[in-house]
Design an enzyme around this catalytic site. Structure first.
Site, PDB file in Angstrom:
ATOM      1  N   PRO A  32      11.809   1.176  -8.059  1.00 43.57           N
ATOM      2  CA  PRO A  32      11.644   2.587  -8.424  1.00 43.57           C
ATOM      3  C   PRO A  32      11.284   3.380  -7.172  1.00 43.57           C
ATOM      4  O   PRO A  32      10.368   3.000  -6.437  1.00 43.57           O
ATOM      5  CB  PRO A  32      10.486   2.561  -9.421  1.00 43.57           C
ATOM      6  CG  PRO A  32       9.724   1.315  -9.093  1.00 43.57           C
ATOM      7  CD  PRO A  32      10.717   0.326  -8.550  1.00 43.57           C
ATOM      8  N   CYS A 116       1.371   2.552  -5.361  1.00 37.17           N
ATOM      9  CA  CYS A 116       1.737   3.771  -4.631  1.00 37.17           C
ATOM     10  C   CYS A 116       0.592   4.195  -3.715  1.00 37.17           C
ATOM     11  O   CYS A 116      -0.548   4.351  -4.155  1.00 37.17           O
ATOM     12  CB  CYS A 116       2.062   4.895  -5.604  1.00 37.17           C
ATOM     13  SG  CYS A 116       2.505   6.442  -4.778  1.00 37.17           S
ATOM     14  N   LYS A 155       3.703  -3.472 -10.402  1.00 36.40           N
ATOM     15  CA  LYS A 155       4.066  -3.460  -8.981  1.00 36.40           C
ATOM     16  C   LYS A 155       2.821  -3.048  -8.202  1.00 36.40           C
ATOM     17  O   LYS A 155       2.204  -2.023  -8.509  1.00 36.40           O
ATOM     18  CB  LYS A 155       5.214  -2.493  -8.706  1.00 36.40           C
ATOM     19  CG  LYS A 155       5.721  -2.541  -7.263  1.00 36.40           C
ATOM     20  CD  LYS A 155       6.996  -1.711  -7.121  1.00 36.40           C
ATOM     21  CE  LYS A 155       7.617  -1.898  -5.734  1.00 36.40           C
ATOM     22  NZ  LYS A 155       6.842  -1.254  -4.664  1.00 36.40           N
ATOM     23  N   ASN A 216       8.598  -7.924  -2.323  1.00 42.40           N
ATOM     24  CA  ASN A 216       9.019  -6.591  -1.904  1.00 42.40           C
ATOM     25  C   ASN A 216       8.452  -6.311  -0.513  1.00 42.40           C
ATOM     26  O   ASN A 216       7.333  -6.709  -0.202  1.00 42.40           O
ATOM     27  CB  ASN A 216       8.514  -5.562  -2.926  1.00 42.40           C
ATOM     28  CG  ASN A 216       8.873  -4.133  -2.568  1.00 42.40           C
ATOM     29  OD1 ASN A 216       8.020  -3.252  -2.570  1.00 42.40           O
ATOM     30  ND2 ASN A 216      10.126  -3.874  -2.281  1.00 42.40           N
ATOM     31  N   GLY A 217       9.260  -5.628   0.294  1.00 38.35           N
ATOM     32  CA  GLY A 217       8.832  -5.263   1.643  1.00 38.35           C
ATOM     33  C   GLY A 217       9.751  -5.826   2.701  1.00 38.35           C
ATOM     34  O   GLY A 217       9.896  -7.042   2.815  1.00 38.35           O
ATOM     35  N   SER A 240      13.950  -1.728  -1.642  1.00 40.29           N
ATOM     36  CA  SER A 240      13.400  -0.371  -1.719  1.00 40.29           C
ATOM     37  C   SER A 240      14.117   0.550  -0.741  1.00 40.29           C
ATOM     38  O   SER A 240      15.225   0.989  -0.995  1.00 40.29           O
ATOM     39  CB  SER A 240      11.890  -0.399  -1.449  1.00 40.29           C
ATOM     40  OG  SER A 240      11.222  -1.183  -2.402  1.00 40.29           O
ATOM     41  N   ARG A 241      13.480   0.779   0.415  1.00 47.24           N
ATOM     42  CA  ARG A 241      14.026   1.766   1.363  1.00 47.24           C
ATOM     43  C   ARG A 241      15.396   1.377   1.907  1.00 47.24           C
ATOM     44  O   ARG A 241      16.168   2.246   2.327  1.00 47.24           O
ATOM     45  CB  ARG A 241      13.036   1.963   2.512  1.00 47.24           C
ATOM     46  CG  ARG A 241      11.752   2.675   2.098  1.00 47.24           C
ATOM     47  CD  ARG A 241      10.733   2.680   3.228  1.00 47.24           C
ATOM     48  NE  ARG A 241      10.289   1.331   3.544  1.00 47.24           N
ATOM     49  CZ  ARG A 241       9.857   0.955   4.742  1.00 47.24           C
ATOM     50  NH1 ARG A 241       9.852   1.820   5.746  1.00 47.24           N
ATOM     51  NH2 ARG A 241       9.451  -0.278   4.945  1.00 47.24           N
TER      52      ARG A 241
END
Length: 364
Positions: A32, A116, A155, A216-217, A240-241
């Protein structure tokens, strides 16, 4: 040397992922992303990764509570499953109410954001600030899990800072409270998106938990995804990015994990063609607001050929659909024959003149 999967990893990745009572037939998730993963973007990702889990943008639970009608950020289109709707807040009852709305909207699962790092989220007790309040975090998961029949997932990050890395105990408490899957962004809140992702912590989380763990990352390529999976033992990866301006990535990784065959990366021309489709989709879906939002997307897509930086400078200022279309069509024409080299000043001046002429014609 071509990329290869170890036999052990290949065997694991070939199996569907069990999340609660739900089977997911891909080990690659689209994260997301606020201001990015709207329905238009998700459809592009889905084209290249039809079985992958995708997520809506982050949705405010308290915003849903006071809204008179469901915001479009939570809207799920036909054929979007599997899809997760990600919620944020720090009040269990608001999140439970929002989770029920998410299920009614068609969510395959409900994800709670506890990672976040943005100040406007953390100062109100949401996002990664919950890492400092594990009692509330566990209560949230417990309350939401009782409110809905779909899996509840989380997350999160490693901790608030290097001095407060508490992911092992935090993740275990969420599991015991009823979380069915945890995605770990291997940075602290203090890191934001800087520095490297510390995948070694994901391995430690995976060794501690019995529920699936998603890494993630720093997943910017198929090679990075494979390396991460080999090092961490995670049950899947979340992009993600790396998907900003490149909705092909989830599908590229998914295809390799399933077949052992690498898809060739999208060419600059293919990226611009998808950018044009993305632009038109945002216009159809959101009108003038979609054009304003498209500016950042267009600059992410256009790269990898001589003259690209000058096109980006122009695309970030577009005001109409026609202006954006004209620029992207010009970019297609330029990149077909352009070498993948740094842009020169003369080309930039020529593109500025061409853009000015195009804009005058559109306003005439």
């Amino acid at each position: 040397m071509s990329l290869q999967l170890s036999p052990q990893l290949q065997a694991r990745m070939a199996q569907p992922l069990e999340v609660g009572g739900v089977k997911i037939f891909s080990r690659v998730f689209q994260a997301p992303l606020s201001g990015v993963t709207d329905m238009v973007f998700r459809r592009l990702v889905r084209r290249f990764a039809p079985q992958s889990m995708v997520y809506t943008e982050m949705v405010s639970a308290i915003g849903l509570h006071y809204a008179r009608e469901l915001p479009r950020v939570m809207e799920v289109g036909e054929g979007e499953q599997p899809i997760g709707i990600q919620l944020f807040d720090c009040r269990p009852h608001f999140l439970a109410e929002a989770a029920r709305m998410a299920v009614d909207e068609g969510a395959t699962l409900v994800d709670i954001n506890m990672g976040c790092p943005v100040n406007k989220i953390t100062r109100n007790g949401g996002g990664s600030s919950l890492l400092r309040d594990p009692d509330t975090a566990a209560k949230i998961v417990e309350t939401v899990a009782k409110a809905v029949e779909v899996p509840v997932t989380v997350k999160t990050r490693l901790g608030w800072s290097d001095e407060e890395i508490n992911i092992l105990d935090f993740a275990y408490r969420l599991q015991e409270a009823g979380a069915q899957l945890i995605t770990v962004h291997a940075r602290t809140r203090a890191q934001g998106f800087s520095g490297r992702a510390r995948w070694e912590w994901i391995r430690r989380v995976k060794e501690r938990l019995r529920i699936p763990v998603i890494a993630n990352g720093d997943i910017f390529s198929t090679a990075a995804a494979v390396k991460c999976l080999e090092e961490t033992g995670a049950d899947g990866v979340m992009c993600s990015r790396g998907t900003m301006g490149y909705p092909f990535l989830v599908g590229e990784i998914d295809h390799f994990l399933k077949t052992g065959q690498e898809r060739p990366p999208a060419t600059p021309l293919e990226r611009i063609q998808v950018a044009l489709e993305h632009l038109r989709g945002l216009w159809e879906y959101k009108g003038e607001r979609g054009i304003r939002q498209a500016r950042k997307h267009m600059t992410w897509y256009v790269k990898g050929f001589a003259g690209a930086s000058h096109f980006r400078a122009l695309l970030c200022r577009i005001e109409t659909l026609q202006e954006g279309e004209a620029l992207l069509l010009q970019a297609m024409k330029h990149c077909q024959d352009a070498a993948p080299e740094p842009e020169d000043e003369e080309m930039g001046e020529a593109l500025e003149r061409e853009h000015a002429a195009t804009k005058e014609a559109l306003l005439a």
